[in-house]
Design a protein around this motif. Structure first.
Motif, PDB file in Angstrom:
ATOM      1  N   ALA A 103      11.772  -2.944 -11.579  1.00 23.50           N
ATOM      2  CA  ALA A 103      12.559  -3.097 -10.350  1.00 23.50           C
ATOM      3  C   ALA A 103      14.056  -3.026 -10.646  1.00 23.50           C
ATOM      4  N   LEU A 104      14.479  -3.704 -11.698  1.00 22.02           N
ATOM      5  CA  LEU A 104      15.904  -3.699 -12.042  1.00 22.02           C
ATOM      6  C   LEU A 104      16.345  -2.318 -12.529  1.00 22.02           C
ATOM      7  N   GLN A 105      15.479  -1.649 -13.285  1.00 23.80           N
ATOM      8  CA  GLN A 105      15.794  -0.302 -13.744  1.00 23.80           C
ATOM      9  C   GLN A 105      15.856   0.677 -12.567  1.00 23.80           C
ATOM     10  N   ALA A 106      15.090   0.393 -11.516  1.00 23.97           N
ATOM     11  CA  ALA A 106      15.102   1.254 -10.335  1.00 23.97           C
ATOM     12  C   ALA A 106      16.364   1.054  -9.497  1.00 23.97           C
ATOM     13  N   GLY A 107      17.106  -0.020  -9.783  1.00 21.19           N
ATOM     14  CA  GLY A 107      18.373  -0.224  -9.081  1.00 21.19           C
ATOM     15  C   GLY A 107      18.479  -1.490  -8.260  1.00 21.19           C
ATOM     16  N   ALA A 108      17.446  -2.345  -8.289  1.00 18.05           N
ATOM     17  CA  ALA A 108      17.539  -3.609  -7.551  1.00 18.05           C
ATOM     18  C   ALA A 108      18.652  -4.469  -8.149  1.00 18.05           C
ATOM     19  N   ILE A 109      19.442  -5.076  -7.281  1.00 13.74           N
ATOM     20  CA  ILE A 109      20.545  -5.907  -7.756  1.00 13.74           C
ATOM     21  C   ILE A 109      20.120  -7.358  -7.919  1.00 13.74           C
ATOM     22  N   GLY A 110      18.979  -7.698  -7.324  1.00 12.67           N
ATOM     23  CA  GLY A 110      18.470  -9.056  -7.427  1.00 12.67           C
ATOM     24  C   GLY A 110      16.961  -9.061  -7.471  1.00 12.67           C
ATOM     25  N   TYR A 111      16.398 -10.159  -7.953  1.00 12.92           N
ATOM     26  CA  TYR A 111      14.944 -10.295  -8.012  1.00 12.92           C
ATOM     27  C   TYR A 111      14.629 -11.750  -7.734  1.00 12.92           C
ATOM     28  N   LEU A 112      14.025 -12.007  -6.565  1.00 13.16           N
ATOM     29  CA  LEU A 112      13.720 -13.368  -6.137  1.00 13.16           C
ATOM     30  C   LEU A 112      12.238 -13.506  -5.845  1.00 13.16           C
ATOM     31  N   PRO A 136       0.841  -1.206   0.000  1.00 13.05           N
ATOM     32  CA  PRO A 136       0.000   0.000   0.000  1.00 13.05           C
ATOM     33  C   PRO A 136       0.874   1.253   0.000  1.00 13.05           C
ATOM     34  N   GLY A 137       0.357   2.333  -0.544  1.00 13.50           N
ATOM     35  CA  GLY A 137       1.136   3.573  -0.577  1.00 13.50           C
ATOM     36  C   GLY A 137       2.265   3.471  -1.584  1.00 13.50           C
ATOM     37  N   MET A 138       3.440   3.882  -1.179  1.00 12.97           N
ATOM     38  CA  MET A 138       4.607   3.810  -2.062  1.00 12.97           C
ATOM     39  C   MET A 138       4.966   2.359  -2.326  1.00 12.97           C
ATOM     40  N   HIS A 139       4.948   1.961  -3.591  1.00 13.97           N
ATOM     41  CA  HIS A 139       5.276   0.570  -3.888  1.00 13.97           C
ATOM     42  C   HIS A 139       6.787   0.362  -3.890  1.00 13.97           C
ATOM     43  N   GLY A 140       7.170  -0.910  -3.956  1.00 16.87           N
ATOM     44  CA  GLY A 140       8.570  -1.260  -3.790  1.00 16.87           C
ATOM     45  C   GLY A 140       9.504  -0.724  -4.845  1.00 16.87           C
ATOM     46  N   VAL A 162      23.762   1.005  -0.314  1.00 16.98           N
ATOM     47  CA  VAL A 162      22.792  -0.013   0.090  1.00 16.98           C
ATOM     48  C   VAL A 162      22.307  -0.777  -1.136  1.00 16.98           C
ATOM     49  N   GLN A 163      22.403  -2.096  -1.089  1.00 16.64           N
ATOM     50  CA  GLN A 163      21.915  -2.929  -2.184  1.00 16.64           C
ATOM     51  C   GLN A 163      20.486  -3.382  -1.886  1.00 16.64           C
ATOM     52  N   VAL A 164      19.669  -3.485  -2.925  1.00 14.41           N
ATOM     53  CA  VAL A 164      18.269  -3.877  -2.770  1.00 14.41           C
ATOM     54  C   VAL A 164      17.988  -5.148  -3.559  1.00 14.41           C
ATOM     55  N   ILE A 165      17.379  -6.122  -2.887  1.00 14.27           N
ATOM     56  CA  ILE A 165      16.913  -7.339  -3.544  1.00 14.27           C
ATOM     57  C   ILE A 165      15.390  -7.323  -3.518  1.00 14.27           C
ATOM     58  N   ALA A 166      14.768  -7.383  -4.676  1.00 11.08           N
ATOM     59  CA  ALA A 166      13.310  -7.491  -4.732  1.00 11.08           C
ATOM     60  C   ALA A 166      12.928  -8.911  -4.327  1.00 11.08           C
ATOM     61  N   LEU A 167      12.033  -9.026  -3.352  1.00 11.52           N
ATOM     62  CA  LEU A 167      11.563 -10.332  -2.884  1.00 11.52           C
ATOM     63  C   LEU A 167      10.044 -10.296  -2.932  1.00 11.52           C
ATOM     64  N   ARG A 177      14.040   2.814  -5.941  1.00  7.75           N
ATOM     65  CA  ARG A 177      14.667   3.925  -6.666  1.00  7.75           C
ATOM     66  C   ARG A 177      15.143   5.006  -5.694  1.00  7.75           C
ATOM     67  N   ALA A 178      14.309   5.317  -4.711  1.00 13.24           N
ATOM     68  CA  ALA A 178      14.667   6.354  -3.738  1.00 13.24           C
ATOM     69  C   ALA A 178      15.850   5.924  -2.872  1.00 13.24           C
ATOM     70  N   ILE A 179      15.848   4.675  -2.452  1.00 14.37           N
ATOM     71  CA  ILE A 179      16.949   4.175  -1.617  1.00 14.37           C
ATOM     72  C   ILE A 179      18.259   4.170  -2.387  1.00 14.37           C
ATOM     73  N   ARG A 180      18.215   3.709  -3.617  1.00 14.66           N
ATOM     74  CA  ARG A 180      19.445   3.655  -4.407  1.00 14.66           C
ATOM     75  C   ARG A 180      19.972   5.058  -4.716  1.00 14.66           C
ATOM     76  N   ARG A 181      19.058   6.007  -4.830  1.00 11.37           N
ATOM     77  CA  ARG A 181      19.480   7.387  -5.091  1.00 11.37           C
ATOM     78  C   ARG A 181      20.061   8.030  -3.836  1.00 11.37           C
ATOM     79  N   GLN A 182      19.414   7.818  -2.692  1.00 11.93           N
ATOM     80  CA  GLN A 182      19.837   8.472  -1.451  1.00 11.93           C
ATOM     81  C   GLN A 182      20.942   7.716  -0.727  1.00 11.93           C
ATOM     82  N   PHE A 183      20.951   6.388  -0.865  1.00 11.88           N
ATOM     83  CA  PHE A 183      21.938   5.566  -0.156  1.00 11.88           C
ATOM     84  C   PHE A 183      22.580   4.582  -1.136  1.00 11.88           C
ATOM     85  N   PRO A 184      23.435   5.059  -2.020  1.00 17.90           N
ATOM     86  CA  PRO A 184      23.972   4.204  -3.095  1.00 17.90           C
ATOM     87  C   PRO A 184      24.771   2.998  -2.608  1.00 17.90           C
TER      88      PRO A 184
END
Length: 213
Positions: free
Chosen positions: A98-107, A63-67, A81-86, A72-79
């Motif tokens: 998700a990958l274009q937003a900067g996620a390094i993995g997608y599980l 709900p609200g801001m989706h993942g 930090v790595q993000v894995i979409a789960l 994208r915001a996390i990768r921009r503000q905290f480069p």
């Protein structure tokens, strides 16, 4: 595998039971540590600044801001930090976003505990991991022709909208405050991208595929 200090993991999911299960999973690995939990994308961004995780496990449909936005915001503000979409979803568009937003993995959420641990370790060293189903979705997407109209520029889309309304090049030029020759060029590009020979065909396709309002 052990490291000098545990890999700090932030869990982001709107379902408390999912977070609880992931927190339990982290406890059985000496090299992984729970850095915090967030139930929303907004909370995840705030927590990243506060707890400074190494890796974020990010649910995508919340709900609200989706993942994707949160990633994208996390990768921009905290480069760092790595993000894995789960997530439970492996639609091609969602994977690509998700990958274009900067996620390094997608599980997918049916991933095994060992595979998830390995993906977290890989992400921490800058290496990506994709579920086999996700990799297949990307391969399928890469072999499909682009969706009709997807490659139109903003100005070409504006010209197309006026074409659908029945305006000729001179009238479109007046509406957009450009020269008729510029409009003619845009129309030519539209016909080329639609692979049609006439304005009438282009307009028909635009209407049929709901490309303009």
């Amino acid at each position: 595998m052990t490291t000098a200090s545990p890999i700090r993991v932030l869990l982001v999911d709107d379902h408390a039971m999912v977070r609880r299960g992931l927190a339990t999973f982290l406890k059985v690995h000496d090299d992984l540590e729970l850095a915090g939990e967030a139930a929303t994308g907004e909370e995840a961004i705030q927590l990243c600044g506060r707890v400074q995780p190494d890796v974020v496990l990010m649910d995508l449909v919340m709900p609200g801001m989706h993942g994707v936005e949160a990633t994208r915001a996390i990768r921009r503000q905290f480069p760092a930090v790595q993000v894995i979409a789960l997530t439970s979803f492996n639609e091609e568009g969602l994977v690509q976003n998700a990958l274009q937003a900067g996620a390094i993995g997608y599980l997918l959420k049916d991933v095994s505990a060992n595979e998830l641990a390995q993906a977290i370790r890989a992400a921490h060293t800058g290496r990506g991991t994709l579920s086999p189903e996700v990799a297949q979705a990307l391969i399928h997407a890469s072999t499909q022709p682009p969706a009709l109209g997807r490659d139109l520029t903003g100005r070409e889309r504006a010209v197309l909208t006026l074409m659908v309304q029945g305006l000729n090049n001179t009238e479109i030029a007046e509406k957009l405050f450009v020269s008729p020759s510029t409009v003619k060029s845009h129309v030519s590009h539209i016909l080329s991208k639609f692979d049609v020979a006439s304005r009438t065909e282009a307009v028909a396709l635009a209407v049929r595929h709901h490309l303009v309002d």
